[in-house]
Design an enzyme around this catalytic site. Sequence first.
Site, PDB file in Angstrom:
ATOM      1  N   TYR A   9     -23.000  31.169 -35.518  1.00  0.00           N
ATOM      2  CA  TYR A   9     -22.717  30.282 -36.519  1.00  0.00           C
ATOM      3  C   TYR A   9     -23.150  30.768 -38.023  1.00  0.00           C
ATOM      4  CZ  TYR A   9     -21.681  26.381 -39.399  1.00  0.00           C
ATOM      5  OH  TYR A   9     -20.992  25.474 -40.537  1.00  0.00           O
ATOM      6  N   HIS A  38     -21.333  33.062 -41.048  1.00  0.00           N
ATOM      7  CA  HIS A  38     -21.245  32.450 -42.421  1.00  0.00           C
ATOM      8  C   HIS A  38     -21.976  33.405 -43.418  1.00  0.00           C
ATOM      9  CE1 HIS A  38     -19.836  28.598 -40.676  1.00  0.00           C
ATOM     10  NE2 HIS A  38     -19.541  28.291 -42.068  1.00  0.00           N
ATOM     11  N   TYR A  80     -22.011  25.327 -52.270  1.00  0.00           N
ATOM     12  CA  TYR A  80     -21.670  25.014 -50.807  1.00  0.00           C
ATOM     13  C   TYR A  80     -22.650  25.175 -49.845  1.00  0.00           C
ATOM     14  CZ  TYR A  80     -18.495  24.124 -46.565  1.00  0.00           C
ATOM     15  OH  TYR A  80     -17.906  23.500 -45.527  1.00  0.00           O
ATOM     16  N   TRP A 124      -9.660  30.411 -40.498  1.00  0.00           N
ATOM     17  CA  TRP A 124     -11.165  30.114 -40.184  1.00  0.00           C
ATOM     18  C   TRP A 124     -11.524  29.114 -39.277  1.00  0.00           C
ATOM     19  CZ3 TRP A 124     -15.351  32.771 -41.568  1.00  0.00           C
ATOM     20  CH2 TRP A 124     -16.633  32.123 -41.363  1.00  0.00           C
ATOM     21  N   TRP A 125     -10.710  27.837 -39.055  1.00  0.00           N
ATOM     22  CA  TRP A 125     -10.987  26.870 -38.042  1.00  0.00           C
ATOM     23  C   TRP A 125     -10.867  27.472 -36.908  1.00  0.00           C
ATOM     24  CZ3 TRP A 125      -7.474  22.286 -40.079  1.00  0.00           C
ATOM     25  CH2 TRP A 125      -8.305  22.021 -41.434  1.00  0.00           C
TER      26      TRP A 125
END
Length: 104
Positions: free
Chosen positions: A18, A22, A41, A76-77
Site C-alpha cells: 500500500y 502511494h 491529502y 486506481w480503484w
Amino acid sequence: MQRIAFKMILNEGQKEIYKKRHDTIWPELKKLLKDNGISEYSIFLDEDTNTLFAFQKVTNGAGSQNLVSNPIVKKWWDFMSDIMKVNSDNSPVTIPLKEVFYMD
C-alpha cells in the site's frame, strides 16, 4: 477551505505494498486531485486494526469521493482492489468521519 476525513480498511499484511503504491502515485491521478480542489491529502495507518485514516483539505465541498465517475479514479480503484476492502465496483469501502474538534 474545508477539511474532510474518512476511514478505509487495509487487508492484512498489505502495509508495504500500500505504501509503495502511494509513494509512486500516478502523476495523472495527483493532477486530477489537485485540479479538483484537493490541496492536501494524508493517509495514516493504525497497524493494530489495519484501519486507514484519510484526511483532505478541499475547496467548494470537493473531495476524492466526488470523482467516482472519473476513468483515472476507476483505474486506481482497480489497481488497489487486491489489497483493501472494496465495494462491488472496486471503490474502497469508506466510512465518513465527523469532525468534533479543530484547533488552528
